[in-house]
Design a protein around this motif. Structure first.
Motif, PDB file in Angstrom:
ATOM      1  N   VAL A  51      -7.982 -19.210   9.596  1.00  0.00           N
ATOM      2  CA  VAL A  51      -7.556 -18.159  10.787  1.00  0.00           C
ATOM      3  C   VAL A  51      -8.040 -18.617  11.847  1.00  0.00           C
ATOM      4  O   VAL A  51      -9.214 -19.249  12.099  1.00  0.00           O
ATOM      5  N   PHE A  52      -7.076 -18.355  13.021  1.00  0.00           N
ATOM      6  CA  PHE A  52      -7.448 -18.896  14.309  1.00  0.00           C
ATOM      7  C   PHE A  52      -7.900 -17.705  15.175  1.00  0.00           C
ATOM      8  O   PHE A  52      -7.703 -16.544  14.752  1.00  0.00           O
ATOM      9  N   ALA A  53      -8.906 -18.096  15.928  1.00  0.00           N
ATOM     10  CA  ALA A  53      -9.101 -17.137  17.022  1.00  0.00           C
ATOM     11  C   ALA A  53      -8.593 -17.893  18.487  1.00  0.00           C
ATOM     12  O   ALA A  53      -9.385 -18.780  18.719  1.00  0.00           O
ATOM     13  N   VAL A  54      -7.841 -17.331  19.086  1.00  0.00           N
ATOM     14  CA  VAL A  54      -7.430 -17.717  20.420  1.00  0.00           C
ATOM     15  C   VAL A  54      -7.646 -16.896  21.640  1.00  0.00           C
ATOM     16  O   VAL A  54      -7.430 -15.579  21.389  1.00  0.00           O
ATOM     17  N   GLN A  56     -10.718 -15.345  21.646  1.00  0.00           N
ATOM     18  CA  GLN A  56     -11.358 -14.482  21.020  1.00  0.00           C
ATOM     19  C   GLN A  56     -10.682 -13.279  20.118  1.00  0.00           C
ATOM     20  O   GLN A  56     -11.128 -12.158  20.021  1.00  0.00           O
ATOM     21  N   GLU A  57      -9.454 -13.621  20.192  1.00  0.00           N
ATOM     22  CA  GLU A  57      -8.467 -12.761  19.315  1.00  0.00           C
ATOM     23  C   GLU A  57      -7.866 -13.422  18.072  1.00  0.00           C
ATOM     24  O   GLU A  57      -7.137 -14.558  18.283  1.00  0.00           O
ATOM     25  N   TYR A  58      -8.020 -12.876  16.906  1.00  0.00           N
ATOM     26  CA  TYR A  58      -7.547 -13.331  15.625  1.00  0.00           C
ATOM     27  C   TYR A  58      -5.976 -13.490  15.667  1.00  0.00           C
ATOM     28  O   TYR A  58      -5.078 -12.674  16.134  1.00  0.00           O
ATOM     29  N   VAL A  59      -5.409 -14.694  14.996  1.00  0.00           N
ATOM     30  CA  VAL A  59      -4.306 -14.997  14.909  1.00  0.00           C
ATOM     31  C   VAL A  59      -4.032 -15.663  13.750  1.00  0.00           C
ATOM     32  O   VAL A  59      -4.539 -16.570  13.430  1.00  0.00           O
ATOM     33  N   LEU A  60      -3.050 -15.152  12.969  1.00  0.00           N
ATOM     34  CA  LEU A  60      -2.670 -15.704  11.742  1.00  0.00           C
ATOM     35  C   LEU A  60      -1.569 -17.024  11.819  1.00  0.00           C
ATOM     36  O   LEU A  60      -1.114 -17.054  12.709  1.00  0.00           O
ATOM     37  N   LEU A  61      -1.835 -17.848  10.886  1.00  0.00           N
ATOM     38  CA  LEU A  61      -0.753 -19.029  11.165  1.00  0.00           C
ATOM     39  C   LEU A  61       0.434 -18.639  10.786  1.00  0.00           C
ATOM     40  O   LEU A  61       1.021 -17.884   9.683  1.00  0.00           O
ATOM     41  N   GLY A  62       1.499 -18.867  11.662  1.00  0.00           N
ATOM     42  CA  GLY A  62       2.838 -18.594  11.631  1.00  0.00           C
ATOM     43  C   GLY A  62       3.847 -18.730  12.536  1.00  0.00           C
ATOM     44  O   GLY A  62       3.564 -19.512  13.504  1.00  0.00           O
ATOM     45  N   ASP A  63       4.721 -17.955  13.046  1.00  0.00           N
ATOM     46  CA  ASP A  63       5.654 -17.826  14.127  1.00  0.00           C
ATOM     47  C   ASP A  63       5.294 -17.336  15.401  1.00  0.00           C
ATOM     48  O   ASP A  63       6.143 -17.285  16.342  1.00  0.00           O
ATOM     49  N   ASP A  72      -8.269 -22.510  27.674  1.00  0.00           N
ATOM     50  CA  ASP A  72      -8.431 -21.646  26.773  1.00  0.00           C
ATOM     51  C   ASP A  72      -9.389 -22.212  25.488  1.00  0.00           C
ATOM     52  O   ASP A  72      -9.205 -23.331  25.134  1.00  0.00           O
ATOM     53  N   GLU A  73      -9.791 -21.279  24.553  1.00  0.00           N
ATOM     54  CA  GLU A  73     -10.772 -21.615  23.579  1.00  0.00           C
ATOM     55  C   GLU A  73      -9.796 -21.072  22.292  1.00  0.00           C
ATOM     56  O   GLU A  73      -9.624 -19.981  22.228  1.00  0.00           O
ATOM     57  N   VAL A  74      -9.861 -22.150  21.483  1.00  0.00           N
ATOM     58  CA  VAL A  74      -9.198 -21.912  20.109  1.00  0.00           C
ATOM     59  C   VAL A  74     -10.378 -22.125  19.013  1.00  0.00           C
ATOM     60  O   VAL A  74     -10.902 -23.331  18.924  1.00  0.00           O
ATOM     61  N   ALA A  75     -10.386 -21.240  18.355  1.00  0.00           N
ATOM     62  CA  ALA A  75     -11.572 -21.481  17.210  1.00  0.00           C
ATOM     63  C   ALA A  75     -10.867 -21.386  15.859  1.00  0.00           C
ATOM     64  O   ALA A  75     -10.051 -20.735  15.560  1.00  0.00           O
TER      65      ALA A  75
END
Length: 83
Positions: A51-54, A56-63, A72-75
């Protein structure tokens, strides 16, 4: 350029905890993952679990389209097991 932070298994696979990468400003979350895997091919094994956090907000892999700003910080957050 964005700051990429690696946690737990992703840090082990990438061999580092953070770095700065140049990525397109507008990119889907899946395309962003593919850009990171180009730099660290060993990360491919956790693709279905990560799972990404961009910003500090979660983002699922997809479109989902991400509009990234310089700095920007990508975890990269792999699954966390516990008991």
């Amino acid at each position: 350029q964005v700051s990429v932070l690696y946690f737990a298994r992703s840090a082990e696979l990438a061999g580092l905890r953070c770095e700065t990468l140049s990525v397109p400003q507008e990119v889907t979350s899946l395309q962003l993952w593919e850009e990171i895997v180009k730099v660290h091919p060993r990360l491919a094994v956790i693709r279905d679990q990560v799972v990404f956090a961009v910003r500090q907000e979660y983002v699922l892999l997809g479109d989902q389209l991400l509009v990234l700003q310089p700095g920007d910080e990508v975890a990269i957050i792999p699954p966390i097991s516990g008991g």
